[in-house]
Motif scaffolding. Sequence first.
Motif, PDB file in Angstrom:
ATOM      1  N   UNK A   1       0.667  -1.050   0.073  1.00  0.00           N
ATOM      2  CA  UNK A   1       0.213   0.287   0.119  1.00  0.00           C
ATOM      3  C   UNK A   1       1.116   1.556  -0.016  1.00  0.00           C
ATOM      4  N   UNK A   2       2.006   1.692   0.358  1.00  0.00           N
ATOM      5  CA  UNK A   2       2.885   2.260   0.836  1.00  0.00           C
ATOM      6  C   UNK A   2       3.456   2.446  -0.001  1.00  0.00           C
ATOM      7  N   UNK A   3       4.075   1.405  -0.983  1.00  0.00           N
ATOM      8  CA  UNK A   3       5.191   1.915  -2.228  1.00  0.00           C
ATOM      9  C   UNK A   3       3.524   2.234  -3.010  1.00  0.00           C
ATOM     10  N   UNK A   4       2.739   1.602  -3.513  1.00  0.00           N
ATOM     11  CA  UNK A   4       1.555   2.386  -4.718  1.00  0.00           C
ATOM     12  C   UNK A   4       1.353   3.486  -4.561  1.00  0.00           C
ATOM     13  N   UNK A   5       1.285   3.757  -3.074  1.00  0.00           N
ATOM     14  CA  UNK A   5       0.796   5.530  -3.220  1.00  0.00           C
ATOM     15  C   UNK A   5       1.394   5.894  -3.499  1.00  0.00           C
ATOM     16  N   UNK A   6       3.104   5.892  -3.083  1.00  0.00           N
ATOM     17  CA  UNK A   6       4.260   6.482  -3.386  1.00  0.00           C
ATOM     18  C   UNK A   6       4.608   6.604  -4.729  1.00  0.00           C
ATOM     19  N   UNK A   7       4.042   5.184  -5.277  1.00  0.00           N
ATOM     20  CA  UNK A   7       4.144   5.991  -7.190  1.00  0.00           C
ATOM     21  C   UNK A   7       3.305   5.745  -7.918  1.00  0.00           C
ATOM     22  N   UNK A   8       1.911   6.358  -7.097  1.00  0.00           N
ATOM     23  CA  UNK A   8       0.957   6.556  -7.338  1.00  0.00           C
ATOM     24  C   UNK A   8       1.447   7.974  -8.158  1.00  0.00           C
TER      25      UNK A   8
END
Length: 445
Positions: free
Chosen positions: A145-152
Amino acid sequence: MKRSVKLSRFASPPFILVIGYLLIIALGTLLLMLPVANHSGHAPHWIDSLFTSVSAACVTGLVVVDVDSTYTMFGETVILVLMQLGGLGFMTLATLFALLLGRRLSLKDRLLLKEAINADSMEGIVRIIRKVLIFSFTIEAIAAVVLALRWMREMPVGQAIYYGIFHSVSLFNNGGFDLFGTSFQQYAGDFVFNMIASVLVISGGLGFLVLSDLFDFRRTRRLSLHSKMVLSVSGVLIAIGALVIFIFEFTNARTLGALNWEGKVYGAVFQSVSTRSSGTSTVDISGLRQASQFFIMLLMIIGASPGSTGGGIKTTTFLLMVGALIAVMRGQKEIVFFRHRVPKDIMMRALTIIVLALFIFSIVVILLLMTEDAPFLSLAFEAASAIGTVGLSVGVTPGLSDAGKLIICVTMFIGRIGPLTIAYAIRPRSTKTLYRRPEGHIVIG
């Protein structure tokens, strides 16, 4: 009677673990060769599919083809599943399905689990596995979740979510695979990525028994001797590794020299963490100075901790040998850690693992020197990366000959299963000696 003895040897937990991983690798190879798994619609050469399957199932990360440009989402999903199976172990995940179906585990199942996570006994083995699974999937989900939010911020939402899941599984299981092509070099100065990635790699490399201990720490307020040793040696190795890499590469324009102070610190720490068995990097490994490459080789051979998602001779084995060295130099007859004496049979096992690992490493380097046209240090680095199931590379892997690829495949497999486990799997049935021979005296040193 003789036939039953032979069958019992082939039904031993080490033998079943070896066969289980071989079957997973074979299935992964076949799936990666399907047209639906490749962008071109044509499967790569069989040996490249085999290499990728071995690398994923043995959570190494060495690659001979670019993952993102070669494989479709189906192919990348196969790699992701192989990393999860290889990292947590197929017996651990089989236990999950058994628990979900309400099936009780047999004595044989428990013996396999004990062997898979290097536990001392079968006592509470299912409880340990349950806690490990909860911890593993929870930390993978949070990190995804954290990585996805960062890469969004830099890619479409769907792609960011997919990248978050893939790299969370890869990092926690010390898989070493990435979808960027240049590992994570563009995130060398990114605090969020470095923090999440480091936590994932360290958590996966500590080992199931340590994770179980940490899971219960709030209730018990104590740690086992094993956990104390793993946590202490892991912390020291990461700190020393970061300091050495920082000093050696501080002025190197191809690595840390091009970064600001913050980036230099992040890069040095992450690269030290990555040598635990992660195989990912935020700097160009081929651009490292030779002193740094040799030092990283040593860290890769040490590897992660017992019962973890990583390989190598293991941190506790290394610490036991250091303890033995100090004890001999001080004239002490016992090796003591945290007020506990280490039994001699464990010391003999640790010595056997180190000798076997160094012997295999030497043989692999010699074979690669015979089959490949590359500098000695580069080939030795690839061999260390394979036997430690790390996945760091100085760029030699894609150019390996077919013979070289097979050599590295076998090395990755030995590194993941463990040379001692493989030796136990193929050894003849031992017979109990009913007598002791006279003690002999040998001059050494």
